[in-house]
Design an enzyme around this catalytic site. Structure first.
Site, mmCIF file in Angstrom:
data_model
loop_
_atom_site.group_PDB
_atom_site.id
_atom_site.type_symbol
_atom_site.label_atom_id
_atom_site.label_comp_id
_atom_site.label_asym_id
_atom_site.label_seq_id
_atom_site.Cartn_x
_atom_site.Cartn_y
_atom_site.Cartn_z
ATOM 1 N N GLY A 166 0.855 -1.185 0.000
ATOM 2 C CA GLY A 166 0.000 0.000 0.000
ATOM 3 C C GLY A 166 0.883 1.224 0.000
ATOM 4 N N GLY A 171 -1.042 3.219 6.447
ATOM 5 C CA GLY A 171 -1.333 2.536 7.711
ATOM 6 C C GLY A 171 -0.921 1.065 7.741
ATOM 7 C CE LYS A 172 3.151 -0.076 3.337
ATOM 8 N NZ LYS A 172 2.967 1.375 3.142
ATOM 9 N NE ARG A 199 10.325 6.545 8.205
ATOM 10 C CZ ARG A 199 9.352 5.816 7.667
ATOM 11 N NH1 ARG A 199 8.611 5.028 8.415
ATOM 12 N NH2 ARG A 199 9.106 5.892 6.376
ATOM 13 N NE ARG A 292 5.381 7.805 8.501
ATOM 14 C CZ ARG A 292 5.512 6.911 7.536
ATOM 15 N NH1 ARG A 292 4.867 5.747 7.627
ATOM 16 N NH2 ARG A 292 6.244 7.148 6.470
ATOM 17 N NE ARG A 303 8.747 8.263 1.838
ATOM 18 C CZ ARG A 303 9.011 7.094 2.413
ATOM 19 N NH1 ARG A 303 8.041 6.361 2.879
ATOM 20 N NH2 ARG A 303 10.250 6.679 2.548
#
Ligand SMILES: Nc1nc2c(ncn2[C@@H]2O[C@H](COP(=O)(O)OP(=O)(O)O)[C@@H](O)[C@H]2O)c(=O)[nH]1
Ligand SMILES: Nc1ncnc2c1ncn2[C@@H]1O[C@H](COP(=O)(O)OP(=O)(O)O)[C@@H](O)[C@H]1O
Length: 429
Positions: A166, A171-172, A199, A292, A303
């Protein structure tokens, strides 16, 4: 320690007895040289001297379990091509079995060899050396060399892996975390490799294996990856080992990979459930990505641009990559739908617990036995010393329902014991 390395001492003894062959593509295990010219007369195409096992597949003879290369003592899978008269050292993919007290081999369907390891538990006794499966043929083309691949046989019907794709920010990761939190013993996450920087909260080896591009490219060349893709300017990939680690824990593997990766996995014909998570709208997707706070504005733009293409590919009918498309609008609703399609909603879980099958019995494979292949079953008959200890003297390895292949494990193996006297089995040796 390498597979069968204790056996290499046997090889050294053989070497003094028979002159070694010098062959351009690979060196033959010396004491096999004469035998290979004569062929193998028994019904299983099988001959073992306790050190190595050789087995004929078409016009090739595979010698498994030792090597003539004393400097490395690496695992021996060598191939003797009868038509060219040459020895080949193939590229060996997949994780090899651990050293055992010997082994035997039975050819199945011309595309894979069942290797039975002596003295191990039944959970670790059956391995497949694939010599001409679809995966092996594909890797042969990619690598431009002779290829064989190991795949461990797993008893029972482990569930199919789950591939989740996705767009970034849909939200995966959130959904996968919820699943793993609620069902910790059921699911295992396939930890991918990536060249992107970690990250703030990400841990090496947990969220990703963070790696250098040059290292990853070399490993891709060496055939260590099940799939890989360039995504948002970085390299991502699933190593064969990442999937095997999860299978070995007896868990169902979850892969979080992009649409290109999902297509590659689909192309390998690995049996898996392919799920695409889509956002309610591009605006919502952008909102989630910005909230996020893990990407720069420029990365977010990239993205979002890629998201459009991913959604088009996922919803295209031909080729149809995904079995299910779920919209992640309200998180809890989407999670409930995901659980339902995985058979994990309350009703299915209760039904499964009620019909729970008892765990398979723990049995050790003897070191002294003979084996016969009858249809899809390999019958292992324990010899005298073992017989005195065992109330049941036959072990049956039933391969009729095996599913899957390398890369990863071969599922659906049924191994059980029988008493030849009570069951009136007439075993042909
Ligand atoms: N093909 C492939 N894609 C991957 C792999 N691991 C992650 N991805 C995908 O790479 C994309 C970017 O992942 P990531 O950098 O974690 O960002 P995020 O999706 O925004 O969380 C996502 O679409 C992932 O599904 C992999 O092993 N193979
Ligand atoms: N249904 C949803 N509604 C609102 N926010 C969501 C929803 N699902 C996930 N999020 C949030 O969106 C952000 C991106 O989710 P994440 O799981 O990291 O996406 P992905 O792994 O697909 O990149 C996270 O901050 C997460 O908390």
């Amino acid at each position: 320690m390498d597979l069968f390395s204790p056996l290499s001492s046997c090889f050294d003894q053989g070497e003094s007895r028979i002159a070694r062959l010098d062959i351009s593509m690979g060196e033959a295990p010396a004491f096999f040289a004469d035998d290979l010219q004569k062929g193998f007369p028994n019904g299983l195409d099988l001959k073992s001297n306790g050190c190595e096992t050789s087995i004929v597949v078409g016009n090739r003879t595979y010698v498994i379990g030792g090597t003539s290369d004393k400097s490395t003592l690496s695992v021996g899978v060598q191939v003797y091509d009868r038509s060219s008269g040459e020895w080949i050292n193939p590229t060996v993919l997949g994780t090899k079995p651990k050293p055992s007290k010997g082994h035997s081999a039975v050819l199945l369907n011309e595309d894979r060899i069942l290797i039975i390891n002596k003295g191990t538990t039944l959970d670790d006794c059956a391995w497949f050396l694939e010599v001409d499966t679809q995966y092996v043929r594909k890797q042969r083309k990619i690598l431009g060399s002779e290829v064989v691949a190991w795949s461990k046989g797993v008893r029972g019907n482990a569930e199919k892996p789950i591939v989740i794709s996705g767009p970034s920010g849909v939200g995966k990761g959130t959904l996968i975390s919820m699943l793993m939190k609620e069902f910790p013993s059921m699911f295992g996450f396939s930890v991918s490799h990536t060249t992107r920087a970690p990250r703030a909260m990400e841990k090496d080896g947990v969220h990703y294996h963070f790696t250098e591009r040059s290292v990853m490219e070399k490993e891709i060349k060496d055939g260590k990856f099940l799939e890989f893709a360039e995504v948002h300017g970085n390299l991502y990939g699933t190593s064969v080992e990442a999937v095997e680690v999860v299978a070995d824990e007896g868990k169902r593997c979850i892969l979080d990979i992009d649409v290109q990766g999902a297509k590659s996995v689909r192309d390998t014909k690995i049996e898996a459930i392919f799920i695409f998570i889509k956002p309610p709208s591009v605006e919502q997707l952008e909102k989630r990505l910005r909230a996020r706070k893990t990407e720069t504005d420029e990365q977010i733009e990239k993205r979002l641009k890629n998201a459009k293409g991913e959604m088009e590919q996922a919803e295209a009918q031909s080729p149809c990559i995904f079995d299910h498309i779920l919209e992640n609008d309200i998180l809890d609703k989407c999670y409930a739908s995901l659980k339902k399609l995985l058979g994990l909603d309350d009703e299915s879980v209760i039904a499964a617990s009620e019909s729970k099958i008892s765990a398979p019995e723990v049995i050790y494979l003897p070191t002294d036995y003979s084996e016969s292949k009858i249809g899809d079953k390999v019958i292992i008959r324990c010899r005298n010393a073992e017989l005195e200890k065992a109330s049941k003297d036959l072990i049956v390895v039933d391969v009729s329902s095996i599913k899957g292949s390398a890369p990863g494990r071969t599922r659906g193996l049924n191994i059980y014991t029988m008493d030849s006297f009570l069951d009136g089995v007439d075993v042909i040796n």
